[in-house]
Design an enzyme around this catalytic site. Sequence first.
Site, mmCIF file in Angstrom:
data_model
loop_
_atom_site.group_PDB
_atom_site.id
_atom_site.type_symbol
_atom_site.label_atom_id
_atom_site.label_comp_id
_atom_site.label_asym_id
_atom_site.label_seq_id
_atom_site.Cartn_x
_atom_site.Cartn_y
_atom_site.Cartn_z
ATOM 1 C CB SER A 93 -0.893 -0.018 1.241
ATOM 2 O OG SER A 93 -1.332 1.275 1.572
ATOM 3 C CE LYS A 151 -4.798 -2.017 3.370
ATOM 4 N NZ LYS A 151 -5.721 -1.274 2.518
ATOM 5 C CG ASN A 171 -4.025 -3.623 0.154
ATOM 6 O OD1 ASN A 171 -4.779 -3.580 1.115
ATOM 7 N ND2 ASN A 171 -3.370 -2.567 -0.294
ATOM 8 N NE ARG A 192 -18.832 -8.750 -45.183
ATOM 9 C CZ ARG A 192 -18.394 -8.812 -46.453
ATOM 10 N NH1 ARG A 192 -17.760 -7.785 -46.965
ATOM 11 N NH2 ARG A 192 -18.552 -9.916 -47.159
#
Lengths: 441, 441, 441, 441
Positions: free
Chosen positions: B270, B276, B278, B309
């Site tokens: 982070s 942290k 994550n 087409r």
Amino acid sequence: MSSHLIDSLATTTELADVFSDRSLLQAMLDFEIALAQAEAAVGLIPRDAVAAIASSTIDGLDAVEIGRSARSTGTVSIGFVTALATQVRSRDSKSADFVHFGATSQDVADTAMALTLRRAVAILAAEHARLDGALRRLSDAHARTIMLGRTLLQPAPPVTFGLKVAGWVAALSRGWRGVDAAAADAIALQFGGAAGTLAALGERGPQVAPLLARNLGLPEAVPWHTQRDRLAAFVCASGVYVATLGKVARDVSLLMQHEVAEVAEPGGGSSAMPHKRNPAASAIVLAAANRTPGLVAAFLAGMVQEHERSAGGWHAEWPTVAHIVQATGSALAALADAASDLSVDVKQMRANIDLTNGTIFAERAMAFLLAPLGKKKAEGLIGEALAEARKGSMTFGAALSAIPEVVRVIDSDVLRRIDVPEDYLGAAELFRAQLLDEARR
Amino acid sequence: MSSHLIDSLATTTELADVFSDRSLLQAMLDFEIALAQAEAAVGLIPRDAVAAIASSTIDGLDAVEIGRSARSTGTVSIGFVTALATQVRSRDSKSADFVHFGATSQDVADTAMALTLRRAVAILAAEHARLDGALRRLSDAHARTIMLGRTLLQPAPPVTFGLKVAGWVAALSRGWRGVDAAAADAIALQFGGAAGTLAALGERGPQVAPLLARNLGLPEAVPWHTQRDRLAAFVCASGVYVATLGKVARDVSLLMQHEVAEVAEPGGGSSAMPHKRNPAASAIVLAAANRTPGLVAAFLAGMVQEHERSAGGWHAEWPTVAHIVQATGSALAALADAASDLSVDVKQMRANIDLTNGTIFAERAMAFLLAPLGKKKAEGLIGEALAEARKGSMTFGAALSAIPEVVRVIDSDVLRRIDVPEDYLGAAELFRAQLLDEARR
Amino acid sequence: MSSHLIDSLATTTELADVFSDRSLLQAMLDFEIALAQAEAAVGLIPRDAVAAIASSTIDGLDAVEIGRSARSTGTVSIGFVTALATQVRSRDSKSADFVHFGATSQDVADTAMALTLRRAVAILAAEHARLDGALRRLSDAHARTIMLGRTLLQPAPPVTFGLKVAGWVAALSRGWRGVDAAAADAIALQFGGAAGTLAALGERGPQVAPLLARNLGLPEAVPWHTQRDRLAAFVCASGVYVATLGKVARDVSLLMQHEVAEVAEPGGGSSAMPHKRNPAASAIVLAAANRTPGLVAAFLAGMVQEHERSAGGWHAEWPTVAHIVQATGSALAALADAASDLSVDVKQMRANIDLTNGTIFAERAMAFLLAPLGKKKAEGLIGEALAEARKGSMTFGAALSAIPEVVRVIDSDVLRRIDVPEDYLGAAELFRAQLLDEARR
Amino acid sequence: MSSHLIDSLATTTELADVFSDRSLLQAMLDFEIALAQAEAAVGLIPRDAVAAIASSTIDGLDAVEIGRSARSTGTVSIGFVTALATQVRSRDSKSADFVHFGATSQDVADTAMALTLRRAVAILAAEHARLDGALRRLSDAHARTIMLGRTLLQPAPPVTFGLKVAGWVAALSRGWRGVDAAAADAIALQFGGAAGTLAALGERGPQVAPLLARNLGLPEAVPWHTQRDRLAAFVCASGVYVATLGKVARDVSLLMQHEVAEVAEPGGGSSAMPHKRNPAASAIVLAAANRTPGLVAAFLAGMVQEHERSAGGWHAEWPTVAHIVQATGSALAALADAASDLSVDVKQMRANIDLTNGTIFAERAMAFLLAPLGKKKAEGLIGEALAEARKGSMTFGAALSAIPEVVRVIDSDVLRRIDVPEDYLGAAELFRAQLLDEARR
């Protein structure tokens, strides 16, 4: 790893540039420089750091490497900040520590996207103006050009080509106002720090945001990390606008059919068929219109974002936003080109009305016969005349005029002109004027 | 105009390469060379032309220019063929005339996409195998690891982690078989000429297609210019598969919450928060899962293609197909990485069961009390025990054991172990084995 | 609170009945009865209970009340089981306790949906067969009916109407096989109890499932509470199939334009215009095709389901599944009706070819001129002839025949017939046969 | 053929009534009566006809039959007008002929939908106000309730529950303003006659529209038969609003997890598990949020409408509009109920912060150590303290306070309180006030 072929009909050169690596790196750098300036101004970081950070350029930043780093961190911001700090460190090791101070990954990423969208919307605005101008000219030039109305792809009473185009103008104008207003709401600063409270900045946090916003020329906003509704409204408005572009392109491509032949786009060759003139612009617009509903859905699906920062919702946004904006621009440019140089075959429009042999005026006849004869009787007589007209030997008007009961109740001057398109345009010109006027506001 | 930042979480390096300009140019060139060979073999074009065409390379082809040309022609094929013919002409002016002989733009474009998808699917297959292997190992290793079942995010009777993972394995396996089978159907030659009849090739048309298919290693198919159902089925299968990847990632990210803490992905830093870790891989997977439903819708919306087409339907496909395949690959790679190195905290799993204080076994108690006491009575007694357990002073089992009416009707050995998770796993291991076995087929 | 008006184009009477309250109540009741029988057979509940439960009927169950109860419990199952138990209790109070024994809400809800889908798919299958038959007859009848090929809505070399219809048949056939196969996978028993382990049934759990499946005539499956991939594949297959129906309807509605007038649906009146014959069936089909991509996306978005039972994903499914199946049936019925009674105007098809004045054979001329004259020279001469033909005074063939250089290199027999459509159909009939044959398998 | 079970979580009783047959019949009848009045006022139809038409009631109209008729005509309007005329004829045969005079099917259908939406939006408005009030009270009550911030589902620095709720309030308020404004634009008269020119009314056409609008209390609009952008903007705004409701529900359901246990919805039982309290309201909201992106896409896909009336685009709208409005109302009602009675466990919020052992304050420590020690050194020391804290024997604050280099540079009063949540809320309360204030405007 460029993809000009895959994206050939999905963007324009100008917009591809706006969403390019260099453009995003610059926007991210702009954020970090403006942040350092704002933080130094309130005394949160040393003044020296500003100079060191502000002299950075994107030339030393490796987008490939930064992009790759996002796969382990979930965001390009961390790799970007690391690379920027390394660059600053090479000039001034102490200042490097103050890069991105107090900000979070989403602050720089969201603000960079806001700056990017500002550039993109300016391009779209110019293209919309070009399209709007071309269509207004077309509507004015064809205020009296009569053509078949067509409902469920079948002939209906006549309209004017000017009215049809004015309907396009008004809807596009409303659509553009929607895009423009939503962009004004969505393009805003993101600055909240780790949990959206700017706690890392201490008491001076709330002073930084206004300065930062001013430095970037963006409106301030309370941190909106997981509240994506304003961006969503912009994406939706783009979707609505593209759908209207698609409606215009569908009309153009249908009018351009060989059997209809009322309008023609400029350009449009074929690899296998030397005789052809394809609705290439309409195809580009319709391609965008086919794609955008799903892109809008993709954005909306990602809005259910957890707590203070989502796992997966935010991470889904960039491609979707970039694709929808570029699809919008691609469609706009194609249609503006086509509208600026559209051929209109006024004679063919009249010929296609004539081809109905007057049957489209059956409704008109009913309006005159209803009161004097009653609906049932009127339907019977009109049915007779329609049957004659369908055989092709005479027009609906002539067939009707040959029915004594009709002659008795419709004024002869009216009956003689019962299937003259000019006499059955109702409020076409009034509505045309109202639509153009409404769109001008 | 590269977009590594916008696409950072939306592709992998390998897949971005597969959909790059160089890759598509090569695929288009492969088609034209194989076509020339096949046509020469049946005597439709001079043998000399083959050599001249076959010695072409993509180095002289300008993707930027070819991409730009598509905006006026509606397809990259025309610009590509022109550029290729120019290159051939520089070597042999006569042979250049036989480039793309009898083929139409969509023939080369669709076949090039088929060749591209073949490369992409091979990459996905390898990644699926890697993910499948990692998850099977995880399931086997945790066949007896007991954890909370969770329904509507609330505690339910226990399951094993092995069973949960086996559920993932089986669904991913079904999903992959769907992708694989749909790819086998969708990856096919396109060769029909201007109107899909190969008329320009005269009587030898039908002989060319099998040779061309063989040269390219693709299955033959009756021209399918506006019948996009096989490609659609592939896009849909990818959407289903990604959704299952998303289900796994949701589970992982939920189990990784700090308060739950039962598993952990490797990696995930982070920018603002040094503490942290994550769920970065899960975020990448969930980002893909947020985007793919809309991409599937975008493809389906473009399927209503006109006549021989379409104008706009076909033109919408390339970005959608490229994005969904790359999203699939991005999610797969992220999850395969995470699964290969997932930390599992067996103790914490048990602790979270204990945190319920046995209340999740209320259902079990009911199964024993229902017959002897009737539902109403049983509910009352269980309610009492639940109330005790919720106070926290004793477990549900203990509270239940303190109720004489309960003691009277439940065998004491059972009652003592009424809230032992090991005793209440039902068919968990049986189902686990069945799921893994079913997925192996 | 019925909604026949809102749903008028979105379902059929038969399918509305299949998804009605009575139908679902019956399916839920069938599950509970079969469950009681299976559980009694292995000794889990008293034999007496079976009789009491099995004599229940849906007449005493209040769908309004059960529906309302779902808003507080998140599922209709709880209200249903309560109401059923009340009914059973009125006959036999002890037996009522064994209603739904060991099952969870999702078991009865998912299995009821499976039983419902089985009925719905049988209806769709019959309608597909009707449509398939009608289209095959049409293709055979028009094997030699020549019409314009049309690419990007512009004239292309000719095809046969039989070939065009065969393309529809083959794509619809592939689409239906997809629906049918996916339905066979998705229509399965759900039976797992609270956490998917059948723990509440003790050791006899695994014996109950096969009996229950057999009682209901459904295939067994390991509990799949949060693995919705098989249902998703069915929804996707329906989406692909409807898109192909939409392609057919687009073709029909375009061919039905007054200026084209090659085919006509039966029926289709107008409230304001007595002269009109609208493509009402095509409009119904295209309405379904507009809606289904979003419905598919809605289903896929709900697949990211948490742990052993989701909060919100599962809860989103019923309306989506019901709407997509009914949209499919509505489109199918409309197209089957239209196809069974489609008017084909063979003369008008030829007239529309003639309207091109032979210019669509420019490609053919190129095939003959390329080798002898080289592309550049050939393009020049063809361009001259096209210019003449566009003036309208002579056909392309005549104009070409007037150019000495052309006369010199094209065999006179060929040149005389250079713009005879019959001579330029290539593999049309071969492909038609292959398509119909492939679809028959 | 009611479907209370299929729709149980997809509507409310009130909204189901608004979209019921009776409600739509009444709205269509209101249009026809108002039209007759307006036309008589300007002398277009006899005054007598008004009385005869105005005395009609919906009781004699058979919704089943009218719905069925739409399958052959493409619209319910024709069947409705026929049935109404029959009813009028039974009273006054001449007047019956003037029912629907000069109007087209889409005029009555679109205007009826506008009247229906007006009723629906009023219901939504009341529910939004209820939800808004409940959430404001919650935010005010918890202005000082501290809880973990959570990013990517991992612990982040603290926020207040009041701030989190204020973020919901502001986003919902913006969302509702969007719905409300779009509804005001979209809810308008449709009146254009067969081709949108009102030609059948002759010169008095433009006088009728204002009277008709006034009679119905609707704003006038230039006929907008194939310009669906205003309705689309309403559908989109609903989609954005529901997504925000979904974000709130996701937060609630996550906070309600047993391991987190910070909030609890009232209600929510389980059929198999007597111990459970499910987030039933959140599940209903999330179900709506799963469905709406696809519904928005479905509407947008249908906007490409041909010429003066589409074949298939318009015909797709009613179910989509009805479903999205009902989904919105269903989600709103569920969330308003839950918010009005949400339990908040303030102690548990604090306990979950404590569970992080202070590690979430690492960012704060960095802010203090950065300037004196430089980033690298600071990271090292913080890393040491984090490692200690993760072992669990001491808090991050205590560990940090044990490091001499830290003690030297952080003021002891600050250091002592480095991990006190109250000291690290930044601008939480300022932002909360701004959000609520902004939402009030």
